[in-house]
Motif scaffolding. Structure first.
Motif, PDB file in Angstrom:
ATOM      1  N   VAL A  59      54.168  29.338  29.165  1.00 64.15           N
ATOM      2  CA  VAL A  59      54.916  30.505  28.685  1.00 64.15           C
ATOM      3  C   VAL A  59      53.968  31.586  28.177  1.00 64.15           C
ATOM      4  CG1 VAL A  59      56.514  31.328  26.904  1.00 64.15           C
ATOM      5  CG2 VAL A  59      57.021  29.227  28.159  1.00 64.15           C
ATOM      6  N   GLN A  60      52.907  31.179  27.503  1.00 67.22           N
ATOM      7  CA  GLN A  60      51.953  32.142  26.954  1.00 67.22           C
ATOM      8  C   GLN A  60      51.241  32.930  28.049  1.00 67.22           C
ATOM      9  OE1 GLN A  60      49.268  29.959  24.424  1.00 67.22           O
ATOM     10  NE2 GLN A  60      50.553  30.279  22.625  1.00 67.22           N
ATOM     11  N   ASN A  61      50.670  32.219  29.002  1.00 66.27           N
ATOM     12  CA  ASN A  61      49.903  32.853  30.087  1.00 66.27           C
ATOM     13  C   ASN A  61      49.980  31.990  31.334  1.00 66.27           C
ATOM     14  OD1 ASN A  61      48.322  35.044  28.505  1.00 66.27           O
ATOM     15  ND2 ASN A  61      47.848  33.190  27.357  1.00 66.27           N
ATOM     16  N   HIS A  62      50.257  32.593  32.469  1.00 64.46           N
ATOM     17  CA  HIS A  62      50.206  31.844  33.726  1.00 64.46           C
ATOM     18  C   HIS A  62      49.984  32.782  34.893  1.00 64.46           C
ATOM     19  CE1 HIS A  62      54.572  32.854  33.341  1.00 64.46           C
ATOM     20  NE2 HIS A  62      54.461  33.105  34.633  1.00 64.46           N
ATOM     21  N   LEU A  63      49.526  32.220  35.988  1.00 66.34           N
ATOM     22  CA  LEU A  63      49.302  33.017  37.192  1.00 66.34           C
ATOM     23  C   LEU A  63      50.639  33.448  37.780  1.00 66.34           C
ATOM     24  CD1 LEU A  63      46.457  31.685  36.951  1.00 66.34           C
ATOM     25  CD2 LEU A  63      46.405  31.643  39.451  1.00 66.34           C
ATOM     26  N   LYS A 124      38.280  30.416  33.119  1.00 70.30           N
ATOM     27  CA  LYS A 124      37.399  31.239  33.947  1.00 70.30           C
ATOM     28  C   LYS A 124      38.185  32.366  34.601  1.00 70.30           C
ATOM     29  CE  LYS A 124      33.627  31.018  37.257  1.00 70.30           C
ATOM     30  NZ  LYS A 124      32.682  30.131  37.967  1.00 70.30           N
ATOM     31  N   TRP A 125      39.400  32.066  35.048  1.00 71.40           N
ATOM     32  CA  TRP A 125      40.258  33.078  35.668  1.00 71.40           C
ATOM     33  C   TRP A 125      40.446  34.272  34.729  1.00 71.40           C
ATOM     34  CZ3 TRP A 125      42.603  33.437  40.479  1.00 71.40           C
ATOM     35  CH2 TRP A 125      43.636  34.369  40.607  1.00 71.40           C
ATOM     36  N   ILE A 126      40.789  33.998  33.471  1.00 76.47           N
ATOM     37  CA  ILE A 126      40.998  35.055  32.484  1.00 76.47           C
ATOM     38  C   ILE A 126      39.673  35.709  32.108  1.00 76.47           C
ATOM     39  CG2 ILE A 126      41.687  35.514  30.095  1.00 76.47           C
ATOM     40  CD1 ILE A 126      43.947  33.515  30.452  1.00 76.47           C
ATOM     41  N   VAL A 132      47.194  37.764  34.729  1.00 74.35           N
ATOM     42  CA  VAL A 132      48.122  36.690  34.384  1.00 74.35           C
ATOM     43  C   VAL A 132      49.414  37.313  33.870  1.00 74.35           C
ATOM     44  CG1 VAL A 132      46.394  34.932  33.826  1.00 74.35           C
ATOM     45  CG2 VAL A 132      47.145  36.527  32.047  1.00 74.35           C
ATOM     46  N   ILE A 133      50.487  36.549  33.979  1.00 75.08           N
ATOM     47  CA  ILE A 133      51.741  36.915  33.346  1.00 75.08           C
ATOM     48  C   ILE A 133      51.663  36.399  31.917  1.00 75.08           C
ATOM     49  CG2 ILE A 133      54.246  36.695  33.419  1.00 75.08           C
ATOM     50  CD1 ILE A 133      53.023  38.097  35.860  1.00 75.08           C
ATOM     51  N   SER A 134      51.808  37.273  30.944  1.00 77.39           N
ATOM     52  CA  SER A 134      51.505  36.884  29.565  1.00 77.39           C
ATOM     53  C   SER A 134      52.561  37.352  28.576  1.00 77.39           C
ATOM     54  CB  SER A 134      50.146  37.471  29.168  1.00 77.39           C
ATOM     55  OG  SER A 134      49.824  37.146  27.827  1.00 77.39           O
ATOM     56  N   THR A 135      52.713  36.590  27.503  1.00 70.52           N
ATOM     57  CA  THR A 135      53.604  36.964  26.405  1.00 70.52           C
ATOM     58  C   THR A 135      52.832  37.111  25.092  1.00 70.52           C
ATOM     59  OG1 THR A 135      54.092  34.634  25.911  1.00 70.52           O
ATOM     60  CG2 THR A 135      55.561  35.757  27.453  1.00 70.52           C
ATOM     61  N   THR A 136      51.506  37.033  25.147  1.00 71.02           N
ATOM     62  CA  THR A 136      50.711  36.981  23.913  1.00 71.02           C
ATOM     63  C   THR A 136      50.115  38.324  23.490  1.00 71.02           C
ATOM     64  OG1 THR A 136      48.675  36.418  25.112  1.00 71.02           O
ATOM     65  CG2 THR A 136      50.080  34.590  24.375  1.00 71.02           C
ATOM     66  N   ASN A 195      43.574  36.519  23.005  1.00 68.30           N
ATOM     67  CA  ASN A 195      42.610  37.636  22.974  1.00 68.30           C
ATOM     68  C   ASN A 195      41.991  37.824  24.354  1.00 68.30           C
ATOM     69  OD1 ASN A 195      42.232  38.396  19.882  1.00 68.30           O
ATOM     70  ND2 ASN A 195      42.400  36.160  20.007  1.00 68.30           N
ATOM     71  N   LYS A 196      42.837  38.006  25.337  1.00 65.13           N
ATOM     72  CA  LYS A 196      42.393  38.024  26.739  1.00 65.13           C
ATOM     73  C   LYS A 196      41.448  39.181  27.053  1.00 65.13           C
ATOM     74  CE  LYS A 196      46.617  37.998  28.229  1.00 65.13           C
ATOM     75  NZ  LYS A 196      47.232  37.802  26.889  1.00 65.13           N
ATOM     76  N   SER A 197      41.737  40.357  26.530  1.00 67.68           N
ATOM     77  CA  SER A 197      40.871  41.508  26.809  1.00 67.68           C
ATOM     78  C   SER A 197      39.468  41.289  26.244  1.00 67.68           C
ATOM     79  CB  SER A 197      41.482  42.788  26.219  1.00 67.68           C
ATOM     80  OG  SER A 197      42.688  43.111  26.860  1.00 67.68           O
ATOM     81  N   LEU A 198      39.414  40.726  25.049  1.00 67.68           N
ATOM     82  CA  LEU A 198      38.130  40.454  24.410  1.00 67.68           C
ATOM     83  C   LEU A 198      37.352  39.408  25.189  1.00 67.68           C
ATOM     84  CD1 LEU A 198      36.254  40.915  22.000  1.00 67.68           C
ATOM     85  CD2 LEU A 198      37.523  39.124  20.781  1.00 67.68           C
ATOM     86  N   VAL A 199      38.031  38.350  25.607  1.00 69.96           N
ATOM     87  CA  VAL A 199      37.400  37.297  26.410  1.00 69.96           C
ATOM     88  C   VAL A 199      36.815  37.872  27.690  1.00 69.96           C
ATOM     89  CG1 VAL A 199      37.979  35.324  27.866  1.00 69.96           C
ATOM     90  CG2 VAL A 199      38.714  35.350  25.487  1.00 69.96           C
ATOM     91  N   LYS A 200      37.564  38.766  28.311  1.00 72.45           N
ATOM     92  CA  LYS A 200      37.081  39.407  29.536  1.00 72.45           C
ATOM     93  C   LYS A 200      35.847  40.261  29.263  1.00 72.45           C
ATOM     94  CE  LYS A 200      38.381  42.927  32.935  1.00 72.45           C
ATOM     95  NZ  LYS A 200      39.447  43.875  33.370  1.00 72.45           N
TER      96      LYS A 200
END
Length: 240
Positions: A59-63, A124-126, A132-136, A195-200
């Motif tokens: 639910v949080q993040n998925h392809l 690694k994908w993120i 990803v489809i995300s709700t976070t 924190n997907k943007s930061l991870v990227k």
């Protein structure tokens, strides 16, 4: 001659076992990330994408196009896998390649012909900035993260996930260092998938990942598990 028969039988058994092991190892080999992406794109609408993590993680993040495929038992596996086509390619991911590897082996044993894992998993994908489809939400900005690093102490940042087994194993070590070296080290924990943007931006492509800063500069970095002795050695090297 009779004494040679048991030896011959043993050698045949050894050859067979080695052959089986080699075949299993070959099946477990992962594609490069570039080759995986090319294969996924080529599959198009025929791609069956499975998320091997827990439903709440999904639910949080998925392809895009992925379905939640967290298997609790054999009956559940048989029910869910019956919805798939054994003739179409299957693409699987988890945080890394732990749960995805188990599911991939189960599907191959069940007769699925083309099963591929995302090399390095969702982390690694993120980390490579794939969608990803995300709700976070995006989480911390780079400026906010940089501001948090300002300190007269060393700053140890732990990128992980509460769902990551390797991260959970590392937690007691990080907590211990935080307590024992509070005078010299500031510890920051970052929930990577929030924190997907930061991870990227930072290029964090595996969990857990530790990054040690001194005066806002990276002086040490480690992807994957690290022992307490290894971390303490890195810290000591910056305080001498």
């Amino acid at each position: 001659m009779k004494n040679l028969r048991p030896l011959g039988t043993l050698l045949l058994a050894l050859i067979f076992t080695t052959s089986v092991f080699a075949q299993q190892s070959k099946k477990r080999e992962l594609l490069s990330f570039e080759a995986f992406e090319a294969k996924l794109n080529a599959a198009g609408k025929n791609a069956q994408i499975l998320d091997a993590r827990l439903p709440e993680e999904y639910v949080q993040n998925h392809l895009e196009g992925a379905v939640s495929f967290s298997i609790a038992d054999k009956t559940d596996f048989e029910k869910q896998s019956a919805k798939l086509s054994k003739e179409k390619p299957v693409f699987i991911y988890s945080i890394g390649n732990g749960r995805s590897g188990v599911l991939a082996a189960d599907l191959r044993a069940a007769g699925f012909k083309d099963v591929t894992e995302i090399p390095g998993g969702l982390s690694k994908w993120i980390g490579l900035g794939r969608p990803v489809i995300s709700t976070t939400g995006k989480g911390l900005s780079r400026d906010e993260y940089t501001a948090s690093l300002k300190s007269d102490k060393l700053v140890l940042v732990d990128f992980g996930s509460r769902y990551c087994p390797g991260c959970k194993r590392l937690d007691p070590t990080i907590d211990s260092i935080k307590t024992e070296q509070a005078a010299n080290v500031k510890v920051i924990k970052i929930e990577a998938y929030e924190n997907k943007s930061l991870v990227k931006e930072l290029g964090v492509v595996g969990l857990p990942t530790l990054i040690l800063y001194k005066n806002n500069e990276v002086v040490w970095q480690k992807k994957g598990g690290a022992s307490k002795a290894e971390i303490e050695k890195a810290l000591k090297g910056q305080t001498l």
